[in-house]
Each structure stands twice: as structure tokens, then as C-alpha cells.
Motif scaffolding. Structure first.
Motif, short mmCIF file in Angstrom:
data_model
loop_
_atom_site.label_atom_id
_atom_site.label_comp_id
_atom_site.label_asym_id
_atom_site.label_seq_id
_atom_site.Cartn_x
_atom_site.Cartn_y
_atom_site.Cartn_z
N MET A 1 45.00 36.34 44.33
CA MET A 1 44.59 36.13 42.81
C MET A 1 45.93 36.33 41.99
O MET A 1 46.84 37.38 42.73
CB MET A 1 43.39 37.03 42.30
CG MET A 1 43.69 38.41 42.44
SD MET A 1 42.11 39.35 41.77
CE MET A 1 40.91 39.07 43.08
N THR A 2 46.32 35.93 40.94
CA THR A 2 47.52 36.43 40.13
C THR A 2 47.29 37.54 39.77
O THR A 2 46.05 38.05 39.56
CB THR A 2 47.52 35.35 38.86
OG1 THR A 2 46.45 35.41 38.12
CG2 THR A 2 47.83 33.92 39.43
N VAL A 3 48.57 38.03 39.09
CA VAL A 3 48.23 39.68 38.54
C VAL A 3 47.53 39.59 37.31
O VAL A 3 46.64 40.78 37.09
CB VAL A 3 49.78 39.99 38.07
CG1 VAL A 3 50.38 39.22 37.11
CG2 VAL A 3 49.79 41.36 37.75
N GLN A 4 47.23 38.50 36.68
CA GLN A 4 46.39 38.64 35.39
C GLN A 4 44.94 38.64 35.92
O GLN A 4 44.01 39.20 35.33
CB GLN A 4 46.58 37.41 34.41
CG GLN A 4 45.81 37.44 33.14
CD GLN A 4 46.12 36.27 32.14
OE1 GLN A 4 46.85 35.37 32.46
NE2 GLN A 4 45.58 36.52 30.97
N GLN A 5 44.53 37.85 36.87
CA GLN A 5 43.30 37.77 37.43
C GLN A 5 43.22 39.20 38.22
O GLN A 5 41.85 39.48 38.13
CB GLN A 5 43.25 36.61 38.56
CG GLN A 5 43.21 35.23 37.92
CD GLN A 5 43.30 34.23 38.90
OE1 GLN A 5 43.66 34.47 40.01
NE2 GLN A 5 43.20 32.91 38.50
N ALA A 6 43.99 39.71 38.82
CA ALA A 6 43.68 40.88 39.48
C ALA A 6 43.52 42.07 38.21
O ALA A 6 42.53 43.19 38.51
CB ALA A 6 44.94 41.45 40.30
N LEU A 7 43.95 42.14 37.34
CA LEU A 7 43.72 43.17 36.06
C LEU A 7 42.50 42.60 35.60
O LEU A 7 41.76 43.88 35.45
CB LEU A 7 44.93 42.85 35.25
CG LEU A 7 46.45 43.63 35.67
CD1 LEU A 7 47.46 42.74 34.45
CD2 LEU A 7 46.28 44.75 35.68
N GLU A 8 42.08 41.54 35.53
CA GLU A 8 40.73 41.40 34.80
C GLU A 8 39.86 41.77 35.77
O GLU A 8 38.62 42.15 35.47
CB GLU A 8 40.85 39.85 34.29
CG GLU A 8 41.67 39.45 33.51
CD GLU A 8 41.33 38.11 33.00
OE1 GLU A 8 40.72 37.37 33.68
OE2 GLU A 8 42.17 37.51 32.14
N TRP A 9 39.98 41.37 37.11
CA TRP A 9 38.80 41.81 38.17
C TRP A 9 38.66 43.43 38.18
O TRP A 9 37.66 43.89 38.13
CB TRP A 9 39.48 41.36 39.54
CG TRP A 9 38.76 42.14 40.48
CD1 TRP A 9 37.48 41.63 41.05
CD2 TRP A 9 39.04 43.13 41.63
NE1 TRP A 9 37.14 42.54 42.11
CE2 TRP A 9 37.97 43.37 42.31
CE3 TRP A 9 40.17 43.86 41.73
CZ2 TRP A 9 38.31 44.50 43.37
CZ3 TRP A 9 40.44 45.01 42.60
CH2 TRP A 9 39.44 44.93 43.29
N ALA A 10 39.89 43.96 38.01
CA ALA A 10 39.90 45.45 38.07
C ALA A 10 39.18 46.03 36.94
O ALA A 10 38.51 47.00 37.01
CB ALA A 10 41.39 46.16 38.26
N PHE A 11 39.61 45.66 35.89
CA PHE A 11 39.26 46.52 34.53
C PHE A 11 37.84 45.93 34.01
O PHE A 11 37.08 46.62 33.37
CB PHE A 11 40.38 46.41 33.36
CG PHE A 11 41.44 47.33 33.53
CD1 PHE A 11 41.36 48.57 33.42
CD2 PHE A 11 42.73 46.86 33.89
CE1 PHE A 11 42.13 49.50 33.85
CE2 PHE A 11 43.53 47.46 34.21
CZ PHE A 11 43.46 48.89 34.24
N ARG A 12 37.56 44.41 34.13
CA ARG A 12 36.64 43.82 33.81
C ARG A 12 35.17 43.84 34.80
O ARG A 12 34.16 44.17 34.31
CB ARG A 12 36.87 42.44 33.41
CG ARG A 12 35.75 41.67 32.49
CD ARG A 12 36.14 40.34 31.97
NE ARG A 12 35.32 39.70 30.89
CZ ARG A 12 35.37 38.79 30.41
NH1 ARG A 12 36.24 37.71 30.98
NH2 ARG A 12 34.68 38.32 29.46
N THR A 13 35.57 43.45 35.88
CA THR A 13 34.66 43.46 36.88
C THR A 13 34.27 44.80 37.42
O THR A 13 33.04 45.27 37.72
CB THR A 13 34.69 42.23 37.99
OG1 THR A 13 35.44 41.06 37.47
CG2 THR A 13 33.69 42.28 39.23
N GLU A 14 35.24 45.50 37.90
CA GLU A 14 35.17 46.90 38.75
C GLU A 14 35.03 47.95 37.64
O GLU A 14 34.61 48.98 38.28
CB GLU A 14 36.03 46.98 39.49
CG GLU A 14 35.92 46.16 40.95
CD GLU A 14 34.96 46.17 41.91
OE1 GLU A 14 34.64 47.48 42.06
OE2 GLU A 14 34.33 45.25 42.06
N CYS A 15 35.30 47.62 36.40
CA CYS A 15 35.27 48.86 35.33
C CYS A 15 36.03 50.07 35.92
O CYS A 15 35.88 51.00 35.75
CB CYS A 15 33.82 49.07 35.32
SG CYS A 15 32.71 47.57 34.51
N ALA A 16 37.36 49.52 36.14
CA ALA A 16 38.28 50.93 36.61
C ALA A 16 38.65 51.39 35.27
O ALA A 16 38.73 50.96 34.14
CB ALA A 16 39.51 50.19 37.20
#
Length: 202
Positions: A1-16
Motif C-alpha cells: 500500500m502507499t504511504v497515505q494508505q498505510a497511514l489511514e490503515w494505521a490510524f483509522r482502521t487499527e486506531c493507533a
């Protein structure tokens, strides 16, 4: 995934959570304790997943998401430091890209408008009086003008474009850091990036 997708996954999906370093406190700081980056490096060196002792599956945050959050928290000062780290995390959590005001062109418009039965009219103000010769005698007339402004203001557009470019530089730094660091176990950060110069999209 792109860095923007990775950030959204980390903070939005995984709630880091973004754990920013606290400012140094000479009375409290006695040289004990370790930063999150150190803990993550030790986990990587160990080569296996550590059971953090969480008692509920719903509380679990993927280890790669924690690495991404720790990398964001380490944003260097020349890229905005804590302020930019918070902005990157908030945008990722909302699944948004900064608004660079596409197609925005300043337009000269009246400061105020009023409506009557004939339609909308610009509000005018008196700026002085003049004496004019009319119909065989001198008369005093009001000199009126229409105050105008520019919407959106050029400085507003410039600030939006500058903010987008600063965010883009921060994402580029994060992408390189996550790729070179090789601390992610399952997520692979691809080369894709958002548009570098949003002005080219107008």
C-alpha cells in the motif's frame, strides 16, 4: 500500500495512538525509561511477536500500525515536528487529503449585498460630498463607492497550497523512513505518492 494508505490503515482502521515525546522535565527526568522507538527496535531485533499482555482482543493494535505511529511521532522539526505529526495523524484518521483549493481563482466581489424587490444590489457607502452645477444652480451630491474584497483571498490560496506541500514532504519522509527502516512485518510501503504539485491539477 502507499504511504497515505498505510497511514489511514494505521490510524483509522487499527486506531493507533500518536504518542508524542513529552518536553524534557529536569525534576522528573532521571535518565530512566525507554522511548517507543527503542522498544520497537528491540522487538525487531528479537525476531518474534511479543504478547503485550492485553486482556481483550478488541484492544489489540497491529504491531505494524504501532511502528507507523511511532515513525510519525518522530517527525523532524524541519518538517514541522509535533505540529505536523498531529496533522498527518488527524488527516489519516479522517481519511482526508489537505484541501489545496483546486481551481480557486480570486474574484473581486462586493463586501456586502442587500436584497430588495428589484433583486440583489451591492451595498455602497458615502465617501464624501461634491458640489456640482445642475439645472442652473449649484447642488451638493453624495459621492458613493462600493467596497470590494477578493474571495478567496490570494493569501488564503497560497496558504492552502503551502500547507499541502508541507504535508506532502512529511509523507515523503515517512515513506522513505518506513521503507529503509525495514521494521514493518506484514505491511509493505509502495512507491506511490499523492500529487507533488497540486497546482498542476487546476
Amino acid at each position: 500500500m502507499t504511504v497515505q494508505q498505510a497511514l489511514e490503515w494505521a490510524f483509522r482502521t487499527e486506531c493507533a495512538q500518536l504518542e508524542l515525546p513529552e518536553p524534557p522535565d529536569p525534576e522528573r527526568d532521571q535518565g530512566f525509561g525507554f522511548g517507543l522507538e527503542y522498544v520497537l527496535m528491540q522487538r525487531a531485533a528479537l525476531g518474534c511477536k511479543i504478547d503485550g499482555g492485553r486482556y481483550k482482543l478488541g484492544d489489540y493494535t497491529h504491531e505494524d500500525a504501532e511502528v507507523i505511529a511511532a515513525t510519525v511521532a518522530g517527525m523532524p522539526d524541519d518538517l514541522g515536528g509535533k505540529r505536523m505529526a498531529i496533522r498527518v495523524a488527524e488527516l489519516a484518521r479522517a481519511g482526508m487529503t489537505p484541501d489545496w483549493m483546486p481551481g480557486a481563482v480570486p474574484r473581486c466581489v462586493p463586501v456586502d449585498m442587500k436584497r430588495n424587490r428589484y433583486g440583489d444590489r451591492a451595498v455602497t457607502v458615502v465617501v464624501g460630498n461634491e458640489r456640482v452645477w445642475s439645472r442652473g444652480k449649484w447642488r451638493t451630491v453624495e459621492v458613493r463607492t462600493c467596497p470590494v474584497t477578493y474571495q478567496p483571498h490570494p493569501k488564503q490560496i497560497e496558504a492552502a497550497r503551502r500547507g499541502y506541500c508541507e504535508w506532502w514532504k512529511a509523507l515523503f519522509w515517512l515513506k522513505k523512513g518506513l521503507q529503509v527502516g525495514e521494521m514493518l512485518r506484514e505491511v509493505e510501503v509502495a512507491e506511490g505518492m499523492p500529487k507533488a504539485n497540486p497546482g498542476t491539477l487546476i
